[in-house]
Scaffold this active site. Structure first.
Site, PDB file in Angstrom:
ATOM      1  N   CYS A  93       0.816  -1.232   0.000  1.00 41.23           N
ATOM      2  CA  CYS A  93       0.000   0.000   0.000  1.00 41.23           C
ATOM      3  C   CYS A  93       0.840   1.268   0.000  1.00 41.23           C
ATOM      4  O   CYS A  93       0.311   2.366  -0.156  1.00 41.23           O
ATOM      5  CB  CYS A  93      -0.947  -0.002   1.191  1.00 41.23           C
ATOM      6  SG  CYS A  93      -2.179  -1.298   1.053  1.00 41.23           S
TER       7      CYS A  93
ATOM      8  N   HIS B  75      -3.602   7.229   2.739  1.00 42.92           N
ATOM      9  CA  HIS B  75      -4.004   5.944   2.153  1.00 42.92           C
ATOM     10  C   HIS B  75      -5.355   5.516   2.735  1.00 42.92           C
ATOM     11  O   HIS B  75      -5.572   5.590   3.951  1.00 42.92           O
ATOM     12  CB  HIS B  75      -2.927   4.898   2.481  1.00 42.92           C
ATOM     13  CG  HIS B  75      -3.311   3.507   2.117  1.00 42.92           C
ATOM     14  ND1 HIS B  75      -3.725   3.161   0.855  1.00 42.92           N
ATOM     15  CD2 HIS B  75      -3.372   2.369   2.867  1.00 42.92           C
ATOM     16  CE1 HIS B  75      -4.010   1.863   0.834  1.00 42.92           C
ATOM     17  NE2 HIS B  75      -3.810   1.370   2.035  1.00 42.92           N
TER      18      HIS B  75
ATOM     19  N   ASN C 212     -10.338  -0.021  -0.348  1.00 43.08           N
ATOM     20  CA  ASN C 212      -8.875   0.075  -0.362  1.00 43.08           C
ATOM     21  C   ASN C 212      -8.365  -0.378  -1.736  1.00 43.08           C
ATOM     22  O   ASN C 212      -8.428  -1.559  -2.067  1.00 43.08           O
ATOM     23  CB  ASN C 212      -8.316  -0.820   0.751  1.00 43.08           C
ATOM     24  CG  ASN C 212      -6.798  -0.762   0.838  1.00 43.08           C
ATOM     25  OD1 ASN C 212      -6.135  -0.231  -0.049  1.00 43.08           O
ATOM     26  ND2 ASN C 212      -6.250  -1.316   1.902  1.00 43.08           N
TER      27      ASN C 212
END
Ligand code: UT7
Length: 331
Positions: A116, A256, A286
Site C-alpha cells: 500500500c 491511504h 482500499n
C-alpha cells in the site's frame, strides 16, 4: 536559480464500471452493511470484471485520462513507474507494456512493488529523477487489481479491497512548488501479518497451494490496524515538526484509504479538522497503490496553487511513510 523540486502538474484516473456494494456482499458472505460501514467506512468498491484484463488495463486508462485532460504528448514522457502490488505477470514489467500502449515510446519503465506504500515510494523515486535534472517528465501510475488476489468467500478481506488506478505527472519546478520533504520507513517484522503466501519464489504455485488458498490475501487485520494507526500518525508528526509546520499550516491530509478509523486517528493526532482530510474510501474501498492518486484526482478542483499537502500511507511489509508537498497549480 532556484533549486529543482518535483511538482505534480497533472492527474488522471480510472475505476472499472462494476460497483460491488455492501448489499451485494451481504449476499456473498456472512456480513452486514452496518458492520462494514462502522468498522471501515466503506460502502462500495469497483471491480474489474472484463476477462483477460489485468492491472495494465487500469493503468493505461488512468494514463490516457491524464493525456486527454492535458494534451500531453506521450512521446515527451521520460519514465513510467507503475506502483502496484498486483503486476500483470512476473518477469515482464507492467510499466513497460503500459508505456508502449500509451505511446510513451521514448520512456523507460519499471514497476515499484511496496504494497500500500507503492505510490508514496514511487513519488519519492520520481522526485529523485526530477531533482537530478536528467529527467523532465516522470509518470507515476498507482494501479491495482486487488480482486485478482481476493477470496470472495473470506469476509475478513473481501469487504475491504477494490480495483482502480490513478496517474500523476511529475515535472521540475523552480518556484518552490512540489515535493519538499519525505520520511519513508519499513519493517520486515510485518511480513507475517499481511501477505499473499504463495505464487512467488518462496512458494511457487502448485496444486497444493491452490487447494490451500495460498494465492489469496491473508491479513491479521487487528495487528495491521494497530501498527497503521501509530505509525502513520508518527511519520506525519515527524515530517511536520522537521519542517516547522503547525496543524494550521496544513491544507490537506492525503492518507491511504485502508480504513476510515485509521485516517481519522491520524487526523486527530496531527489535530487536523475533518474538512482538511481527503476521503473517498466509501466509494472505492482500499485500492492499495491507487488510493492517493484517486484522492488527488477527486479533489483536483478544490486544490489551490500553494496548498500544503501531507501524503501518508501504511501497508504490507510493513511499509509506511509520508511526503510533504506544495501543490503547483489551479485546475
Ligand atoms: O492497506 C493495507 C493495510 N491494511 C489495513 O490498514 C487494514 C487494517 N485493519 C483493519 O482495517 C481492520 O482490522 C479490519 C477492517 C480488517 C477488521 O476490523 P476489526 O475491527 O479489526 O475486526 P476483527 O478482525 O477484530 O474482527 C472482529 C469481529 C470478529 O468476530 P469475533 O471473533 O469477535 O466473533 C470477526 O470474525 O468481527 C468479525 N468480522 C466480521 N463480521 C461481519 C470480521 N469481518 C467481518 C465482516 N462482517 N466482514
Amino acid at each position: 536559480m532556484g533549486k529543482i523540486s518535483a511538482a505534480i502538474t497533472a492527474i488522471g484516473a480510472y475505476v472499472p464500471d462494476f460497483v460491488l456494494t455492501n448489499n451485494i456482499l451481504e449476499t456473498m458472505v456472512d456480513t452486514t452493511d452496518e458492520w462494514i460501514t462502522t468498522r471501515t467506512g466503506i460502502k462500495e468498491r469497483r471491480i474489474l470484471k472484463e476477462k483477460n484484463k489485468g492491472t495494465s488495463f487500469l493503468a493505461i486508462n488512468a494514463a490516457n485520462n491524464l493525456i486527454q485532460k492535458t494534451g500531453l504528448d506521450p512521446k515527451e514522457i521520460d519514465l513510467v513507474i507503475v506502483a502496484t502490488a498486483t503486476p500483470d505477470m512476473q518477469a515482464a514489467p507492467t510499466s513497460v507494456f503500459v508505456a508502449s500502449k500509451i505511446g510513451a515510446s521514448n520512456a523507460f519503465g519499471y514497476d515499484l512493488i511496496a504494497a500500500c506504500s507503492s505510490f508514496l515510494y514511487a513519488a519519492s523515486a520520481a522526485s529523485g529523477y526530477i531533482e537530478s535534472g536528467k529527467y523532465k517528465k516522470v509518470l507515476v501510475i498507482g494501479a491495482d487489481m486487488n480482486s485478482s488476489m481476493i477470496d470472495y468467500t473470506d469476509r475478513k478481506t473481501c469487504i475491504i479491497f477494490g480495483d482502480g488506478a490513478g496517474a500523476v505527472l511529475f515535472e521540475p519546478n523552480k518556484e518552490g512548488f512540489g515535493i519538499q520533504d519525505e520520511y519513508l520507513r519499513s519493517d520486515g517484522a510485518g511480513r507475517e501479518f499481511l501477505q499473499v503466501p504463495a505464487g512467488g519464489s518462496l512458494e511457487p504455485a502448485s496444486e497444493k497451494t491452490i487447494k490451500e488458498k495460498k494465492h489469496f490475501v491473508y491479513q491479521d487485520g487487528k495487528t495491521v490496524f494497530k501498527w497503521a494507526v501509530s505509525n502513520m500518525a508518527d511519520v506525519c508528526e515527524k515530517l511536520m515538526n522537521r519542517n516547522n509546520l503547525a496543524n494550521s499550516d496544513i491544507d490537506w491530509l492525503v492518507a491511504h484509504q485502508a480504513n476510515k478509523r485509521i485516517i481519522d486517528a491520524t487526523a486527530n493526532r496531527i489535530k487536523l479538522e475533518k474538512e482538511k482530510v481527503m476521503m473517498n474510501i466509501e466509494r472505492y474501498g482500499n485500492t492499495t497503490s491507487a488510493t492517493i492518486p484517486l484522492l488527488l484526482n477527486d479533489y483536483e478542483d478544490q486544490l489551490r496553487k500553494g496548498d500544503k499537502l501531507i501524503l501518508a500511507a501504511f501497508g504490507g511489509g510493513f511499509t509506511w511513510g509520508s511526503i510533504y508537498l506544495n501543490w503547483a497549480y489551479n485546475n
